[in-house]
Enzyme design. Sequence first.
Site, PDB file in Angstrom:
ATOM      1  N   CYS A  81       0.860  -1.186   0.000  1.00 40.53           N
ATOM      2  CA  CYS A  81       0.000   0.000   0.000  1.00 40.53           C
ATOM      3  C   CYS A  81       0.898   1.239   0.000  1.00 40.53           C
ATOM      4  O   CYS A  81       1.775   1.374   0.857  1.00 40.53           O
ATOM      5  CB  CYS A  81      -0.898  -0.004   1.237  1.00 40.53           C
ATOM      6  N   CYS A  84       0.464   3.315   3.435  1.00 35.98           N
ATOM      7  CA  CYS A  84       0.905   2.867   4.768  1.00 35.98           C
ATOM      8  C   CYS A  84       1.953   1.758   4.749  1.00 35.98           C
ATOM      9  O   CYS A  84       2.468   1.387   5.793  1.00 35.98           O
ATOM     10  CB  CYS A  84      -0.299   2.428   5.597  1.00 35.98           C
ATOM     11  N   CYS A 130      -7.415  -0.986   1.828  1.00 35.91           N
ATOM     12  CA  CYS A 130      -6.260  -1.497   2.564  1.00 35.91           C
ATOM     13  C   CYS A 130      -6.717  -1.910   3.960  1.00 35.91           C
ATOM     14  O   CYS A 130      -7.407  -1.160   4.647  1.00 35.91           O
ATOM     15  CB  CYS A 130      -5.189  -0.414   2.658  1.00 35.91           C
ATOM     16  N   CYS A 133      -4.802   0.714   6.670  1.00 33.37           N
ATOM     17  CA  CYS A 133      -5.064   2.156   6.754  1.00 33.37           C
ATOM     18  C   CYS A 133      -6.401   2.562   6.145  1.00 33.37           C
ATOM     19  O   CYS A 133      -6.800   3.710   6.255  1.00 33.37           O
ATOM     20  CB  CYS A 133      -3.931   2.949   6.110  1.00 33.37           C
ATOM     21  N   CYS A 153      -8.958  -5.326  -9.290  1.00 35.13           N
ATOM     22  CA  CYS A 153      -8.636  -4.279 -10.253  1.00 35.13           C
ATOM     23  C   CYS A 153      -8.169  -3.051  -9.460  1.00 35.13           C
ATOM     24  O   CYS A 153      -8.978  -2.387  -8.817  1.00 35.13           O
ATOM     25  CB  CYS A 153      -9.888  -3.979 -11.078  1.00 35.13           C
TER      26      CYS A 153
HETATM   27 ZN   LIG Z   1      -2.637   1.122   3.590  1.00 36.37          ZN
END
Ligand SMILES: [Zn+2]
Length: 171
Positions: A81, A84, A130, A133, A153
Site C-alpha cells: 500500500c 501505509c 487497505c 489504513c 482491479c
Molecule cells: Zn494502507
Amino acid sequence: MWAIGVLTLAVVPLLSCENRSETLTMNPYYSRTDTTVLNLPDSTWKRILPAEVYAVARKKATEQAFTGKYWNYEGKGRYYCAACGNSLFRSDAKFASTCGWPSFFETLRKDGVRYEPDRSYGMNRTEVLCGRCGAHLGHLFDDGPPPTGKRYCMNSIVLDFEPDEPTKTVR
Ligand SMILES: [Zn+2]
C-alpha cells in the site's frame, strides 16, 4: 507519451530504494512490518500523502486506464500500500488484464485488505480497501482467471512495488 511510459518502467527498479526512503521521511505511519490498524483523520492523510495518492486513497478517485505505472508491469516482487506500507499482493498473482489497471487474482494475506459494498455510479461493485489504513485501492470483480476467478482491479498510484532482488547491471 509511449516513450515516457517505457522510460518510467525502465528506471523504477533502480529508483525504488530512494523512493521508499522519501516516502518514509514524509509519512511517519509508513511501515512494511507494523500491521497495527491506522485510524487517522482525513486532515492527516492530506498532509502526509502526495496529492495524487491522496485523491485515490482517501477520495476514491480512479486513475485513467492504461496510464498507471503498473498496469502492464511484469517485475517479480511484492506490491505494498503506497499510503501505509501494508503488504498487499505478490507479482505471482498478477495477470495480464486488458482493462488497463494492474490486476491480481488473489491477495497476499487474507486480512491484507477489507471489502465494502459500493453502489456509486448506479453500479453494484465491491470496493477493496487497505486492511491497515483503509485506503481505497480499487474494486473486486468475479471475472478473473483460475484458480480464484477473482479480479482485483487496482490503481497503480496506491501501490508501491518492491522487486525480489536488487537490480544488477550486467556489463
Ligand atoms: Zn494502507
